[in-house]
Scaffold this active site. Structure first.
Site, mmCIF file in Angstrom:
data_model
loop_
_atom_site.group_PDB
_atom_site.id
_atom_site.type_symbol
_atom_site.label_atom_id
_atom_site.label_comp_id
_atom_site.label_asym_id
_atom_site.label_seq_id
_atom_site.Cartn_x
_atom_site.Cartn_y
_atom_site.Cartn_z
ATOM 1 N N ARG A 51 -14.216 -4.997 -13.995
ATOM 2 C CA ARG A 51 -15.186 -4.623 -15.026
ATOM 3 C C ARG A 51 -15.431 -3.122 -15.071
ATOM 4 N NH1 ARG A 51 -20.437 -8.005 -13.795
ATOM 5 N NH2 ARG A 51 -19.890 -7.194 -11.738
ATOM 6 N N ASP A 177 -4.235 -19.278 1.536
ATOM 7 C CA ASP A 177 -4.999 -19.430 2.772
ATOM 8 C C ASP A 177 -4.303 -18.541 3.797
ATOM 9 O OD1 ASP A 177 -6.124 -20.137 5.208
ATOM 10 O OD2 ASP A 177 -6.294 -22.253 4.711
ATOM 11 N N HIS A 178 -4.950 -17.431 4.157
ATOM 12 C CA HIS A 178 -4.257 -16.431 4.980
ATOM 13 C C HIS A 178 -3.855 -16.975 6.345
ATOM 14 C CE1 HIS A 178 -8.396 -15.887 6.496
ATOM 15 N NE2 HIS A 178 -7.831 -15.462 7.598
ATOM 16 N N LYS A 182 0.156 -16.498 8.977
ATOM 17 C CA LYS A 182 0.298 -15.938 10.319
ATOM 18 C C LYS A 182 1.617 -16.393 10.948
ATOM 19 C CE LYS A 182 -4.634 -15.475 11.282
ATOM 20 N NZ LYS A 182 -4.587 -14.026 11.520
ATOM 21 N N GLU A 216 -15.518 -16.870 16.409
ATOM 22 C CA GLU A 216 -15.781 -15.501 15.963
ATOM 23 C C GLU A 216 -16.969 -14.930 16.731
ATOM 24 O OE1 GLU A 216 -15.020 -15.030 11.448
ATOM 25 O OE2 GLU A 216 -15.878 -17.026 11.674
ATOM 26 N N ASP A 235 -16.771 -23.605 4.862
ATOM 27 C CA ASP A 235 -16.169 -22.274 4.959
ATOM 28 C C ASP A 235 -14.898 -22.260 5.790
ATOM 29 O OD1 ASP A 235 -16.335 -19.403 4.389
ATOM 30 O OD2 ASP A 235 -16.675 -19.176 6.544
ATOM 31 N N HIS A 240 -9.111 -23.861 6.479
ATOM 32 C CA HIS A 240 -8.323 -23.271 7.561
ATOM 33 C C HIS A 240 -7.974 -24.294 8.650
ATOM 34 C CE1 HIS A 240 -8.991 -19.559 5.624
ATOM 35 N NE2 HIS A 240 -10.123 -19.223 6.190
ATOM 36 N N LYS A 331 -19.741 -19.008 14.671
ATOM 37 C CA LYS A 331 -20.094 -17.585 14.654
ATOM 38 C C LYS A 331 -20.833 -17.243 15.949
ATOM 39 C CE LYS A 331 -18.989 -17.015 10.197
ATOM 40 N NZ LYS A 331 -17.897 -16.133 9.740
#
Length: 484
Positions: A51, A177-178, A182, A216, A235, A240, A331
């Site tokens: 934008r 999906d990263h 890998k 994480e 998430d 994943h 987390k």
């Protein structure tokens, strides 16, 4: 070992959301590193679209700033950066209006592969796809890349699939999906299907259980408002961890082909048993020395959203009957770690006294921070004093084994973006895969919402709630330690 870099066809990549965080952190640096590697043709072009009103010069400065921050100094060469930036341009686009679309149509080339990367909110997927089609910008050789979250439940995922299908065919859509990009994830398939020693053992006769961990050290931080509507299940698990489970559990496809591979993953998802409350542990991190509590980060003192979840999952088929898959992600854990642990059974009969130990073999596949895998084997401890047994790892760290000293392993986005240009969908999710994953996930979430279940509290820097340890302890098993 020197890796082979195979150039791709000439392409125009239109990056919607080019001024956003993901573009700066991952997409633009990944394209640059492929340019450095000689894989990106000199005639290829990157067209930023967003934008914001800016000209090519301003966008090129944005690209330079992203490379300066997110590309290692060893790969930053002024002449190379100048050449890459010269291939970048910018068009201001109104995603839901008409502004900029005629200009974009004139900018992209019909003779080149056209890739459209939606690094934007899912609400814009449909409008952007419709305009690419209605303005005649997309064509048969076009590819569409969409980022997660791909829906928040089955209904929304179906709607997104329908919105994209109205303008693009399934073979043109790449749901990224990263994790699947890998090296270690792809090597899981190579280890299973290219080595005669593993596949005969890859079943309930020899494997006791499988652990999949994505831990994480960071909290939800500035993403608190978003994360509180999502949680660890939506998430991380639905996408994943589900993909890692599928690659671990799937049957061998007839050929290494995108649709055959995804057919086998889909069969795994459809074979998952429904979960009972006893097979689910949810948690929230407390306030700690490294930061505020989850509810403070989320700015919602009444939040029941989980920042940690552990699950015990059963795959109901012949190969995996009786083999539990334990998944956990969270987390503010003690260590940043992503790994798959395949725990083999003990030998059926030990010729050694149990006092001397006879630990079972373990195959550990590390996704981060140091990609690689190791296989624990039992040997005699050196020295006199009897037959004392000890487990030692046969270690293969990819950075050491497969490249020059100090050479970086390519980022997952580098491989995935180049796969898009090649038209290779092997490492991307298909629409029916996504819907099947949500069909399994939705009843689990609905169950704890109906029960108004409160997540357990856990200390920051820990391995999660004590109840997650009991998930395995009551089965006579234990999680692999997260500590170094």
């Amino acid at each position: 070992m020197v890796s082979r870099t195979i150039p791709v066809d000439d392409f125009d990549l239109v990056l919607f959301g080019a001024t956003g965080d993901l573009a700066a952190r991952k997409i633009l640096p990944s394209l640059y590193r492929r340019f450095v590697a000689g894989q990106m043709p000199e005639s290829a072009r990157v067209i930023g679209a967003a934008r914001s009103k800016m000209d090519d010069k301003s966008f090129r400065k944005l690209v330079r700033d992203a490379l300066a921050e997110f590309v290692s100094e060893a790969k930053r060469d002024k002449k190379t950066i100048d050449a890459f930036v010269a291939q970048c341009s910018y068009i201001a686009i109104d995603a839901k209006g008409e502004g900029g679309w005629e200009q974009l149509k004139e900018a992209v080339r019909d003779e080149a592969v056209k890739a459209f990367y939606f690094s934007v909110a899912p609400a814009l997927f449909g409008p952007l796809a419709e305009r690419l089609r209605s303005y005649g910008i997309a064509c048969e050789n076009s590819r569409l890349v969409v980022e997660k979250p791909f829906g928040v439940d089955l209904e929304s995922a179906r709607q997104l699939n329908a919105d994209l299908a109205a303008s693009f065919d399934e073979h043109q859509i790449y749901r990224i999906d990263h994790f699947l990009g890998k090296e270690t994830v792809q090597n899981l398939m190579a280890v299973r299907f290219a080595n005669v020693m593993f596949e005969p053992l890859w079943n309930s006769r020899y494997i006791d259980h499988v652990q999949i961990t994505v831990a994480e050290t960071v909290g939800v931080g500035g993403r608190g408002a978003y994360y509180d509507k999502s949680g660890a299940m939506r998430d991380m698990v639905q996408n994943h961890l589900m993909q890692l489970l599928c690659l671990t559990a799937m049957e061998p496809p007839n050929h290494f082909d995108a649709d055959m591979l995804r057919d086998e993953k889909l069969k795994v998802i459809r074979a998952l048993d429904p979960l009972t409350p006893a097979e689910i542990v949810r948690g929230q991190y407390r306030e700690g020395p490294d930061g505020p509590s989850y509810v403070e980060d989320a700015e919602n003192p009444e939040s029941r959203t989980e920042s940690f979840i552990a699950l015990k999952i059963a795959v109901s088929n012949w190969r995996w009957k009786g083999v539990p898959f334990y998944l956990r992600t969270g987390k503010r854990m003690s260590r940043r770690l992503s790994e798959i642990v395949v725990q083999f059974k003990e030998t059926p009969h030990s010729i050694f006294d149990r006092t001397e130990g006879s630990p079972a073999n373990t195959l550990t596949i590390r996704l981060q921070p140091d990609e690689g895998m190791d296989l624990s084997v039992t040997i005699k401890e050196p020295g006199p004093g009897g037959m004392r047994l000890v487990n030692v790892p046969l270690d293969m760290t990819f950075a050491d084994a497969l490249g020059p000293q100090g050479e970086e392993i390519p980022d997952a986005y580098e491989r995935l973006i180049m796969d898009v240009i090649r038209g290779d969908q092997t490492l991307f999710m298909r629409g029916d895969e996504v819907e099947a994953a949500w069909a399994w996930t939705d009843p689990i979430i609905e169950g704890w919402v109906e029960r108004r279940a409160q997540p357990y509290k856990y200390a920051q820097g820990s391995s999660g709630p004590e109840e997650a340890l009991m998930l395995m302890h009551r089965d006579g098993r234990r999680w692999r330690e997260l500590e170094e």
